[in-house]
Design a protein around this motif. Structure first.
Motif, mmCIF file in Angstrom:
data_model
loop_
_atom_site.group_PDB
_atom_site.id
_atom_site.type_symbol
_atom_site.label_atom_id
_atom_site.label_comp_id
_atom_site.label_asym_id
_atom_site.label_seq_id
_atom_site.Cartn_x
_atom_site.Cartn_y
_atom_site.Cartn_z
ATOM 1 N N ASP A 287 -6.244 2.082 3.819
ATOM 2 C CA ASP A 287 -7.132 3.237 4.020
ATOM 3 C C ASP A 287 -8.012 3.033 5.247
ATOM 4 O OD1 ASP A 287 -6.243 4.725 1.856
ATOM 5 O OD2 ASP A 287 -7.798 3.990 0.492
ATOM 6 N N GLN B 81 -3.970 -5.565 -5.412
ATOM 7 C CA GLN B 81 -3.369 -4.264 -5.091
ATOM 8 C C GLN B 81 -4.431 -3.293 -4.598
ATOM 9 O OE1 GLN B 81 0.005 -3.292 -5.095
ATOM 10 N NE2 GLN B 81 -0.905 -1.572 -4.003
ATOM 11 N N ASP B 82 -5.578 -3.284 -5.235
ATOM 12 C CA ASP B 82 -6.687 -2.428 -4.812
ATOM 13 C C ASP B 82 -7.145 -2.796 -3.400
ATOM 14 O OD1 ASP B 82 -8.682 -0.380 -5.322
ATOM 15 O OD2 ASP B 82 -10.134 -2.026 -5.480
ATOM 16 N N GLY B 83 -7.228 -4.088 -3.121
ATOM 17 C CA GLY B 83 -7.630 -4.547 -1.799
ATOM 18 C C GLY B 83 -6.633 -4.154 -0.719
ATOM 19 N N GLU C 204 -4.674 -1.574 -0.769
ATOM 20 C CA GLU C 204 -4.831 -0.126 -0.567
ATOM 21 C C GLU C 204 -6.073 0.179 0.271
ATOM 22 O OE1 GLU C 204 -3.081 3.403 -0.685
ATOM 23 O OE2 GLU C 204 -2.240 1.712 -1.781
ATOM 24 N N LYS C 205 -7.156 -0.547 0.024
ATOM 25 C CA LYS C 205 -8.383 -0.330 0.798
ATOM 26 C C LYS C 205 -8.198 -0.736 2.258
ATOM 27 C CE LYS C 205 -11.656 -0.495 -2.963
ATOM 28 N NZ LYS C 205 -12.737 -1.209 -3.627
ATOM 29 N N SER D 82 0.852 -1.188 0.000
ATOM 30 C CA SER D 82 0.000 0.000 0.000
ATOM 31 C C SER D 82 0.881 1.230 0.000
ATOM 32 C CB SER D 82 -0.892 0.024 1.244
ATOM 33 O OG SER D 82 -0.137 0.332 2.401
ATOM 34 N N SER D 83 0.274 2.363 -0.272
ATOM 35 C CA SER D 83 0.985 3.613 -0.053
ATOM 36 C C SER D 83 1.086 3.822 1.456
ATOM 37 C CB SER D 83 0.249 4.776 -0.722
ATOM 38 O OG SER D 83 -1.074 4.852 -0.236
ATOM 39 N N SER E 267 -3.838 -9.588 -9.950
ATOM 40 C CA SER E 267 -2.896 -8.609 -9.388
ATOM 41 C C SER E 267 -3.534 -7.249 -9.132
ATOM 42 C CB SER E 267 -1.666 -8.455 -10.295
ATOM 43 O OG SER E 267 -0.896 -9.634 -10.265
ATOM 44 N N GLY E 268 -4.318 -6.756 -10.069
ATOM 45 C CA GLY E 268 -4.986 -5.462 -9.894
ATOM 46 C C GLY E 268 -5.953 -5.456 -8.723
ATOM 47 N N PRO E 269 -6.861 -6.439 -8.649
ATOM 48 C CA PRO E 269 -7.768 -6.478 -7.500
ATOM 49 C C PRO E 269 -7.049 -6.656 -6.154
ATOM 50 C CG PRO E 269 -8.678 -7.764 -9.295
ATOM 51 C CD PRO E 269 -7.289 -7.359 -9.710
ATOM 52 N N LYS F 277 -20.051 -6.654 0.383
ATOM 53 C CA LYS F 277 -18.737 -7.102 -0.086
ATOM 54 C C LYS F 277 -18.145 -8.191 0.810
ATOM 55 C CE LYS F 277 -17.810 -3.399 -2.932
ATOM 56 N NZ LYS F 277 -18.576 -3.546 -4.113
#
Length: 137
Positions: free
Chosen positions: A129, A121-123, A125-126, A6-7, A117-119, A39
């Protein structure tokens, strides 16, 4: 193993307060009402483990495998369609602020890497957050 990070998130609480809360998963009770039921289903936890069901993935159970006070909590899956490790790092900025990063290492089959990979990475980050917005009191 593929690594997802994550960032870095700023958290308006001390490193000790954040660590104290993330090292005992019973503290997830304070965020139960924030979990989006469309979700995530079957959200349960105890001091050392958490279980969720995520569509279309299925049930995931993670347990804490290492606590490095006051800077890191490491998890590994005990039930998941895809094995992975997750760790949360917390470092001090000053006495009342810290910064946090979430990292996942997943054993992704080559043929699935492009699709997931995209999902993932998104997860990641979430998750970061959400963790940065918890009241660590």
């Amino acid at each position: 193993m593929k690594k997802f990070e994550s960032s870095v998130k700023q958290v308006p609480y001390s490193q000790e307060a954040v660590y104290r809360n993330i090292c005992d998963l019973n503290n997830l009770e304070c965020v139960r009402d924030r979990v989006p039921e469309d979700k995530i289903k079957d959200f349960s936890f105890d001091r050392d483990s958490v279980t969720i069901s995520v569509a279309p993935i299925g049930q995931i159970t993670m347990r804490i495998v290492e606590r490095e006070e006051p800077k890191c909590v490491k998890f590994e899956t005990t039930q998941s369609p895809m094995p992975f490790n997750l760790w949360i790092q917390v470092l001090p900025v000053n006495e009342t602020t810290s910064k946090m990063k979430v990292t996942v290492k997943a054993d992704i089959p080559f043929m699935l890497a492009g699709m997931v990979s995209g999902p993932i990475q998104d997860g990641v980050e979430k998750i970061a957050d959400a963790l940065s917005q918890i009241p660590y009191v």
